[in-house]
Design an enzyme around this catalytic site. Structure first.
Site, PDB file in Angstrom:
ATOM      1  N   ALA A 199      -1.820  13.589   7.827  1.00  0.00           N
ATOM      2  CA  ALA A 199      -1.139  12.357   8.216  1.00  0.00           C
ATOM      3  C   ALA A 199      -2.114  11.185   8.252  1.00  0.00           C
ATOM      4  O   ALA A 199      -1.778  10.064   7.838  1.00  0.00           O
ATOM      5  CB  ALA A 199      -0.479  12.524   9.588  1.00  0.00           C
ATOM      6  N   TRP A 222      -2.989  10.271   4.663  1.00  0.00           N
ATOM      7  CA  TRP A 222      -1.821   9.647   4.027  1.00  0.00           C
ATOM      8  C   TRP A 222      -1.727   8.168   4.374  1.00  0.00           C
ATOM      9  O   TRP A 222      -1.343   7.349   3.540  1.00  0.00           O
ATOM     10  CB  TRP A 222      -0.546  10.368   4.480  1.00  0.00           C
ATOM     11  CG  TRP A 222       0.722   9.773   3.956  1.00  0.00           C
ATOM     12  CD1 TRP A 222       1.334  10.045   2.765  1.00  0.00           C
ATOM     13  CD2 TRP A 222       1.558   8.794   4.608  1.00  0.00           C
ATOM     14  NE1 TRP A 222       2.487   9.317   2.629  1.00  0.00           N
ATOM     15  CE2 TRP A 222       2.649   8.532   3.749  1.00  0.00           C
ATOM     16  CE3 TRP A 222       1.491   8.130   5.825  1.00  0.00           C
ATOM     17  CZ2 TRP A 222       3.658   7.632   4.073  1.00  0.00           C
ATOM     18  CZ3 TRP A 222       2.489   7.222   6.148  1.00  0.00           C
ATOM     19  CH2 TRP A 222       3.565   6.990   5.276  1.00  0.00           C
ATOM     20  N   HIS A 223      -2.116   7.815   5.577  1.00  0.00           N
ATOM     21  CA  HIS A 223      -1.937   6.447   6.032  1.00  0.00           C
ATOM     22  C   HIS A 223      -2.866   5.462   5.338  1.00  0.00           C
ATOM     23  O   HIS A 223      -2.509   4.287   5.190  1.00  0.00           O
ATOM     24  CB  HIS A 223      -2.120   6.345   7.549  1.00  0.00           C
ATOM     25  CG  HIS A 223      -0.883   6.616   8.319  1.00  0.00           C
ATOM     26  ND1 HIS A 223      -0.523   7.874   8.740  1.00  0.00           N
ATOM     27  CD2 HIS A 223       0.110   5.794   8.724  1.00  0.00           C
ATOM     28  CE1 HIS A 223       0.626   7.814   9.391  1.00  0.00           C
ATOM     29  NE2 HIS A 223       1.036   6.555   9.384  1.00  0.00           N
ATOM     30  N   GLY A 224      -4.048   5.869   4.943  1.00  0.00           N
ATOM     31  CA  GLY A 224      -4.917   4.883   4.324  1.00  0.00           C
ATOM     32  C   GLY A 224      -6.223   5.454   3.826  1.00  0.00           C
ATOM     33  O   GLY A 224      -6.676   6.518   4.261  1.00  0.00           O
ATOM     34  N   PHE A 280       0.744   0.958   3.011  1.00  0.00           N
ATOM     35  CA  PHE A 280       0.653   2.413   2.953  1.00  0.00           C
ATOM     36  C   PHE A 280       1.548   2.979   1.867  1.00  0.00           C
ATOM     37  O   PHE A 280       1.522   4.158   1.595  1.00  0.00           O
ATOM     38  CB  PHE A 280       1.018   3.028   4.310  1.00  0.00           C
ATOM     39  CG  PHE A 280       0.172   2.491   5.431  1.00  0.00           C
ATOM     40  CD1 PHE A 280      -1.192   2.353   5.288  1.00  0.00           C
ATOM     41  CD2 PHE A 280       0.756   2.104   6.629  1.00  0.00           C
ATOM     42  CE1 PHE A 280      -1.979   1.855   6.320  1.00  0.00           C
ATOM     43  CE2 PHE A 280      -0.012   1.601   7.670  1.00  0.00           C
ATOM     44  CZ  PHE A 280      -1.380   1.487   7.502  1.00  0.00           C
TER      45      PHE A 280
END
Length: 484
Positions: free
Chosen positions: A330, A333-335, A484
């Site tokens: 997670a 995935w965000h950045g 994102f």
């Protein structure tokens, strides 16, 4: 094209009129008309997405074609090894060649070059001028979930490329979610929609609520957050703690505000999107927080990462690792920044600690209560929110160096930097969010509803519009999750 702008209003009015009046007038209400509406929604969805950059259309089309073709091949094959190879190809093409290249190439290139320079080796990888496509993480996960569901045998492959392309690109939730799965969205495309079935009051309420969250609350505290996080060394403990708290409020209002407006736009077209937030600040633990915050991402990670790793069926140690690794994913995935890696690692560690504590409590002292619930629950909520605020600084910090400065000055008292306007702007926003959480508790938990007369509600709309206009900042700020 941002939701709370005149440009989007004109665009949506055009879509609404063509969708509900022009197409039914010329084609009636039949299967042919349904197909025409799908073509129309696909065209306007691509126009909406390409309004940022026309080249983005080619990328989302490529992702759509890849998963549509591979899902069909997976279903047609009766060989387990062949199916595994095909789903692996889908994962590699989506996560490495599309999402990985556009979002993470420069991050890894910079990190590798810096590592080599520390050993006296000349940097080897070029830094490319890559434009990050808006919402690439959302539609990549959305399209990929379809292929995985077909591979697992949970759904049949979609025969119509038109329907599948519309599922991937449906404009209300295209660029910032919520993440929709094929098994929940595609069935909604089976029937002809009727304008009389649209809950207009509900849709209008959601759009107003989303507008208030995004424009009135989030955008007004954005300058404070940006100022403090840009140079945390210039501010003392009080200012930093306030900014950290306001950032959590900002990103909640920004993201849930987008979700509310997306839900409203989709509802006005006859489609219902999944819930993405449910009073996250009333959570009593980090585990519960993730059941209330960005629900569709949490669900996606649970279904396609956590369960794929074996979930809680692979032994105690593996279960704990699966839990931690899911949140690590997670974060990534965000950045493309080490701060997001740290954020995901911290979130996973907190979930791991809670899981271990829960197991020990259930095994050794399941009936023990230190305090009565009336006292314990507020304490748990307060501790959870403090942890979320502290860990959230990793999410917003520009670098690990600035994150360290931020945390060190937050927990070692220093003075300076707190200005009156920060309190005058920030405190009312926090009060509004607290009131919103309380109203949400009454509506969703206590099931208390207040349904005003139609005439009264629509009489108040002009007054609300004037009030919102007065409270709207001059600048149009993009949604945070667009990056994102």
């Amino acid at each position: 094209m941002l939701f709370p702008t005149l440009e989007f209003f004109v665009f949506f009015v055009f879509v609404f009129l063509i969708y509900w009046y022009v197409i039914p007038y010329f084609f009636g209400k039949n299967e042919r008309a349904l197909t025409v509406t799908h073509y129309f929604l696909l065209i306007v969805s691509y126009y909406f997405y390409m309004s940022w950059d026309w080249r983005f259309g080619g990328l989302i089309l490529l992702s759509t074609v890849i998963d549509f073709v591979l899902a069909e091949r997976i279903h047609a094959s009766r060989n387990k090894n062949t199916q595994f190879i095909l789903i692996t190809v889908s994962l590699i093409l989506n996560l490495v060649f599309i999402l990985g290249f556009f979002k993470y190439y420069n991050f890894f290139a910079n990190s590798i070059n810096l590592f080599l320079i520390n050993f006296g080796i000349k940097s080897a990888l070029p830094i490319l001028q890559i434009i990050l496509p808006v919402g690439i993480s959302f539609y990549t996960f959305q399209s990929l979930s379809y292929t995985i569901d077909v591979y697992r045998g949970q759904i049949l492959p979609e025969k119509s490329f038109l329907r599948f392309a519309l599922f991937v690109s449906f404009f209300p939730q295209l660029v910032a979610g919520p993440i929709v799965t094929a098994k929940t969205f595609l069935p909604q495309m089976d029937t002809v929609k009727n304008l009389t079935d649209i809950p207009f009051r509900k849709a209008i309420r959601f759009f107003i609520m989303g507008y208030i969250k995004k424009v009135v609350l989030s955008d007004n505290i954005s300058p404070i957050v940006d100022l403090v996080f840009k140079n945390p060394e210039n501010f003392g403990t009080a200012a930093l703690c306030l900014a950290a708290t306001l950032f959590l409020a900002q990103i909640y209002c920004d993201f849930s505000g987008y979700t509310d407006m997306a839900y409203s736009a989709a509802l006005l077209l006859g489609y219902e999107l999944p819930e993405n937030f449910r009073m996250p600040f009333s959570a009593r633990s980090i585990t519960e927080h993730w059941r209330r915050w960005h629900i569709t991402l949490s669900t996606w990670l649970r279904d396609y990462v956590y369960i794929s790793l074996g979930g809680n069926r692979a032994g105690v140690f593996r279960h704990r690792f699966n839990l931690w690794f899911t949140m690590f994913v997670a974060g990534v995935w965000h950045g493309a920044n080490w701060t997001f890696v740290l954020w995901g690692t911290c979130q996973g560690t907190l979930l791991l600690i809670e899981a271990v504590y829960g197991s020990l409590k259930e095994k050794y002292f399941s009936n023990f209560k230190l305090l009565p619930d009336k006292i314990l629950i507020p304490i748990q909520i307060m501790i959870t929110n403090v942890l979320v605020v502290v860990v959230g600084t990793c999410f917003r910090a520009e670098s690990l160096t600035k994150e360290w400065i931020m945390l060190s000055r937050m927990f070692v008292y220093t003075e300076g930097g707190l200005r009156p306007y920060m309190l005058k702007t920030g405190i009312p926003v926090l009060i509004c969010i607290a009131l919103g959480q309380w109203l949400g508790y009454l509506i969703f938990e206590k099931k208390k509803q207040w349904d005003p007369p139609v005439w009264l509600e629509f009489t108040l709309y002009p007054i609300i519009a004037v009030g919102l206009a007065l409270l709207t900042p001059d600048l149009d700020l993009p949604f945070i999750y667009f990056q994102f």
